[in-house]
Design an enzyme around this catalytic site. Structure first.
Site, PDB file in Angstrom:
ATOM      1  N   SER A 155       0.837  -1.196   0.000  1.00 37.23           N
ATOM      2  CA  SER A 155       0.000   0.000   0.000  1.00 37.23           C
ATOM      3  C   SER A 155       0.869   1.242   0.000  1.00 37.23           C
ATOM      4  O   SER A 155       1.946   1.257   0.607  1.00 37.23           O
ATOM      5  CB  SER A 155      -0.865   0.004   1.261  1.00 37.23           C
ATOM      6  OG  SER A 155      -1.464   1.270   1.415  1.00 37.23           O
ATOM      7  N   TYR A 168      -0.704  -0.752   9.832  1.00 38.73           N
ATOM      8  CA  TYR A 168      -0.931  -1.130   8.429  1.00 38.73           C
ATOM      9  C   TYR A 168       0.322  -0.859   7.583  1.00 38.73           C
ATOM     10  O   TYR A 168       0.742  -1.693   6.771  1.00 38.73           O
ATOM     11  CB  TYR A 168      -2.117  -0.300   7.941  1.00 38.73           C
ATOM     12  CG  TYR A 168      -2.611  -0.574   6.556  1.00 38.73           C
ATOM     13  CD1 TYR A 168      -3.209  -1.788   6.227  1.00 38.73           C
ATOM     14  CD2 TYR A 168      -2.530   0.406   5.568  1.00 38.73           C
ATOM     15  CE1 TYR A 168      -3.697  -2.005   4.952  1.00 38.73           C
ATOM     16  CE2 TYR A 168      -3.022   0.191   4.296  1.00 38.73           C
ATOM     17  CZ  TYR A 168      -3.604  -1.018   3.993  1.00 38.73           C
ATOM     18  OH  TYR A 168      -4.089  -1.240   2.729  1.00 38.73           O
ATOM     19  N   LYS A 172       2.496  -3.536   5.595  1.00 37.41           N
ATOM     20  CA  LYS A 172       2.535  -3.459   4.139  1.00 37.41           C
ATOM     21  C   LYS A 172       3.959  -3.301   3.605  1.00 37.41           C
ATOM     22  O   LYS A 172       4.230  -3.632   2.449  1.00 37.41           O
ATOM     23  CB  LYS A 172       1.650  -2.300   3.659  1.00 37.41           C
ATOM     24  CG  LYS A 172       0.151  -2.589   3.805  1.00 37.41           C
ATOM     25  CD  LYS A 172      -0.253  -3.860   3.083  1.00 37.41           C
ATOM     26  CE  LYS A 172      -1.725  -3.924   2.730  1.00 37.41           C
ATOM     27  NZ  LYS A 172      -2.093  -5.239   2.155  1.00 37.41           N
TER      28      LYS A 172
HETATM   29  P1  NAI Z   1     -12.106  -5.193   0.849  1.00 38.94           P
HETATM   30  O1  NAI Z   1     -12.422  -4.990   2.288  1.00 38.94           O
HETATM   31  O2  NAI Z   1     -13.118  -4.822  -0.165  1.00 38.94           O
HETATM   32  O3  NAI Z   1     -11.692  -6.699   0.596  1.00 38.94           O
HETATM   33  C1  NAI Z   1     -10.856  -7.396   1.459  1.00 38.94           C
HETATM   34  C2  NAI Z   1     -11.418  -8.790   1.643  1.00 38.94           C
HETATM   35  O4  NAI Z   1     -10.518  -9.518   2.498  1.00 38.94           O
HETATM   36  C3  NAI Z   1     -12.782  -8.805   2.334  1.00 38.94           C
HETATM   37  O5  NAI Z   1     -13.732  -9.496   1.540  1.00 38.94           O
HETATM   38  C4  NAI Z   1     -12.527  -9.499   3.646  1.00 38.94           C
HETATM   39  O6  NAI Z   1     -13.618 -10.307   4.111  1.00 38.94           O
HETATM   40  C5  NAI Z   1     -11.302 -10.337   3.341  1.00 38.94           C
HETATM   41  N1  NAI Z   1     -10.547 -10.654   4.552  1.00 38.94           N
HETATM   42  C6  NAI Z   1     -10.217  -9.807   5.546  1.00 38.94           C
HETATM   43  N2  NAI Z   1      -9.551 -10.454   6.514  1.00 38.94           N
HETATM   44  C7  NAI Z   1      -9.458 -11.743   6.116  1.00 38.94           C
HETATM   45  C8  NAI Z   1      -8.870 -12.889   6.697  1.00 38.94           C
HETATM   46  N3  NAI Z   1      -8.256 -12.823   7.890  1.00 38.94           N
HETATM   47  N4  NAI Z   1      -8.911 -14.055   6.020  1.00 38.94           N
HETATM   48  C9  NAI Z   1      -9.535 -14.118   4.818  1.00 38.94           C
HETATM   49  N5  NAI Z   1     -10.130 -13.070   4.229  1.00 38.94           N
HETATM   50  C10 NAI Z   1     -10.089 -11.885   4.870  1.00 38.94           C
HETATM   51  O7  NAI Z   1     -10.730  -4.398   0.577  1.00 38.94           O
HETATM   52  P2  NAI Z   1      -9.900  -4.079  -0.765  1.00 38.94           P
HETATM   53  O8  NAI Z   1      -9.801  -2.617  -0.889  1.00 38.94           O
HETATM   54  O9  NAI Z   1     -10.382  -4.879  -1.892  1.00 38.94           O
HETATM   55  O10 NAI Z   1      -8.444  -4.550  -0.296  1.00 38.94           O
HETATM   56  C11 NAI Z   1      -7.727  -5.612  -0.889  1.00 38.94           C
HETATM   57  C12 NAI Z   1      -6.262  -5.451  -0.527  1.00 38.94           C
HETATM   58  O11 NAI Z   1      -5.734  -4.269  -1.117  1.00 38.94           O
HETATM   59  C13 NAI Z   1      -5.995  -5.332   0.970  1.00 38.94           C
HETATM   60  O12 NAI Z   1      -4.811  -6.043   1.284  1.00 38.94           O
HETATM   61  C14 NAI Z   1      -5.790  -3.856   1.171  1.00 38.94           C
HETATM   62  O13 NAI Z   1      -5.008  -3.580   2.316  1.00 38.94           O
HETATM   63  C15 NAI Z   1      -5.073  -3.504  -0.125  1.00 38.94           C
HETATM   64  N6  NAI Z   1      -5.142  -2.099  -0.471  1.00 38.94           N
HETATM   65  C16 NAI Z   1      -6.308  -1.552  -0.931  1.00 38.94           C
HETATM   66  C17 NAI Z   1      -6.329  -0.208  -1.290  1.00 38.94           C
HETATM   67  C18 NAI Z   1      -7.512   0.407  -1.896  1.00 38.94           C
HETATM   68  O14 NAI Z   1      -7.407   1.558  -2.355  1.00 38.94           O
HETATM   69  N7  NAI Z   1      -8.653  -0.278  -1.918  1.00 38.94           N
HETATM   70  C19 NAI Z   1      -5.156   0.658  -1.109  1.00 38.94           C
HETATM   71  C20 NAI Z   1      -3.968  -0.035  -0.691  1.00 38.94           C
HETATM   72  C21 NAI Z   1      -3.987  -1.359  -0.379  1.00 38.94           C
END
Ligand code: NAI
Length: 306
Positions: A155, A168, A172
């Site tokens: 990130s 975080y 990351k």
């Molecule tokens: P999101 O919240 O939409 O999706 C993340 C998914 O991971 C969720 O469906 C959740 O249930 C699942 N999850 C969480 N903890 C879990 C666990 N312990 N075991 C299994 N599944 C689990 O979030 P998003 O935005 O799609 O994020 C995806 C990745 O991208 C994350 O690692 C986030 O930190 C990273 N990220 C996202 C950014 C953004 O702009 N959306 C920016 C920088 C990084």
């Protein structure tokens, strides 16, 4: 439909694929022929709650409805047993693992002094420890088959800093350290590992992005580079990419020119270092360094002439 980036016969694990970015990776890979393990615990945004099967199940249904192949897995990436079981799900259902996307994530933001140990650990568990729990068993299977494509998720918060996210950001950046070493250890087995720093509208970012931007920052803008990095066409390894809204760039930690203070015989004084500090501090003519040995080697050569 046939694609240049075709994944027929490939098996992919996508963690956190029940929503947001992960869902789009799973759908796109499946559309291109990959058999996908859709992992998602289904917890709350901060990782709390008992979890739910529906997010993973829904994505599996979506894939199947489009004619693809997928199985659901509901394990918690933040436990060793969970990591082992995610690998087992892939091997039991599809016989191998070619692709792993470590994507699952939560947020628990707090300013540093309010960052209690539990909040710190919960985020490190899901992002950094999970990278160990999930990648290690998958790497074992990939090594046996001499093929693997791994994508870590970092990130901008970690790479550049963001207020209120020490937990975080540390996690990351930690996954980048893991990548730097898996890159070396996987090289002779044709295992490529790269890291993505995405920017996209999702549950994680809904309260930090202005609404007009939120509507435009569709996760699907990030998906193409992830699909490419997971493909057999991808030959880069150990790289980091920013991606969002269709804009992409590569990130690298640069190393400035080495400055020898003194002769390398006696340790220099702090005053001598201060006198040279502008030079030490300068990134003019900075370059990419590939391994720790390279950077140490340069210092030793400069000091000893060997
Ligand atoms: P999101 O919240 O939409 O999706 C993340 C998914 O991971 C969720 O469906 C959740 O249930 C699942 N999850 C969480 N903890 C879990 C666990 N312990 N075991 C299994 N599944 C689990 O979030 P998003 O935005 O799609 O994020 C995806 C990745 O991208 C994350 O690692 C986030 O930190 C990273 N990220 C996202 C950014 C953004 O702009 N959306 C920016 C920088 C990084």
């Amino acid at each position: 439909m046939s694609y240049d980036l075709n994944f027929d016969g490939r098996v992919a694990i996508v963690t956190g694929a029940g929503a947001g970015l992960g869902r789009t990776y799973a759908l796109d890979l499946a559309k291109r022929g990959a058999k996908v393990v859709v992992n998602d615990l289904g917890g709350a945004r901060d990782g709390s709650g008992d979890g739910s099967a529906s997010p993973a199940d829904n994505v599996v249904e979506e894939i199947k409805a489009a004619g693809g192949e997928a199985v659901a897995n509901y394990d918690n990436v933040a436990s060793q047993a969970g990591g082992e079981n995610i690998t087992k799900s892939a091997v039991d259902a599809f016989g191998k693992i070619d692709i792993l996307i470590n994507n699952a994530g939560i947020l628990r933001d707090k300013s540093f002094l309010k960052m209690e140990l539990e909040t710190w650990k919960a985020v490190l568990d899901v992002h950094l420890n999970a990278a160990y729990f999930v990648t290690r068993p998958a790497f074992r299977v990939m090594r046996e088959n001499s093929y693997g494509r791994i994508v870590m998720t970092s990130s901008a918060a970690g790479i550049y800093g963001n207020f209120g996210q020490t937990n975080y950001a540390a996690a990351k950046m930690g996954v980048i350290g893991l990548m730097n070493v898996v890159r070396l250890e996987g090289a002779k087995y044709n295992i490529k590992i790269n890291t993505l720093a995405p920017m996209a509208a999702s549950r994680l970012t809904e309260d930090v992005m202005p609404p007009d931007m939120f509507d435009r920052l569709k996760p699907e803008f990030v998906t193409p580079i992830v699909v490419y990095l997971c493909s057999d066409k991808c030959q880069v390894t150990g790289n980091i990419y920013n991606a969002g809204i269709g804009a992409f760039n590569r990130v690298h930690m640069l190393t400035g020119p080495t400055v020898l203070v003194g002769e390398g015989i006696e340790p220099p004084t702090a005053e001598a270092v201060m006198a040279e500090f502008d030079k030490i501090n300068s990134l003019k003519d900075a370059k990419e360094v590939s391994t720790a040995t390279d950077v140490m080697g340069e210092a030793i050569t400069l000091a000893t002439g060997k």
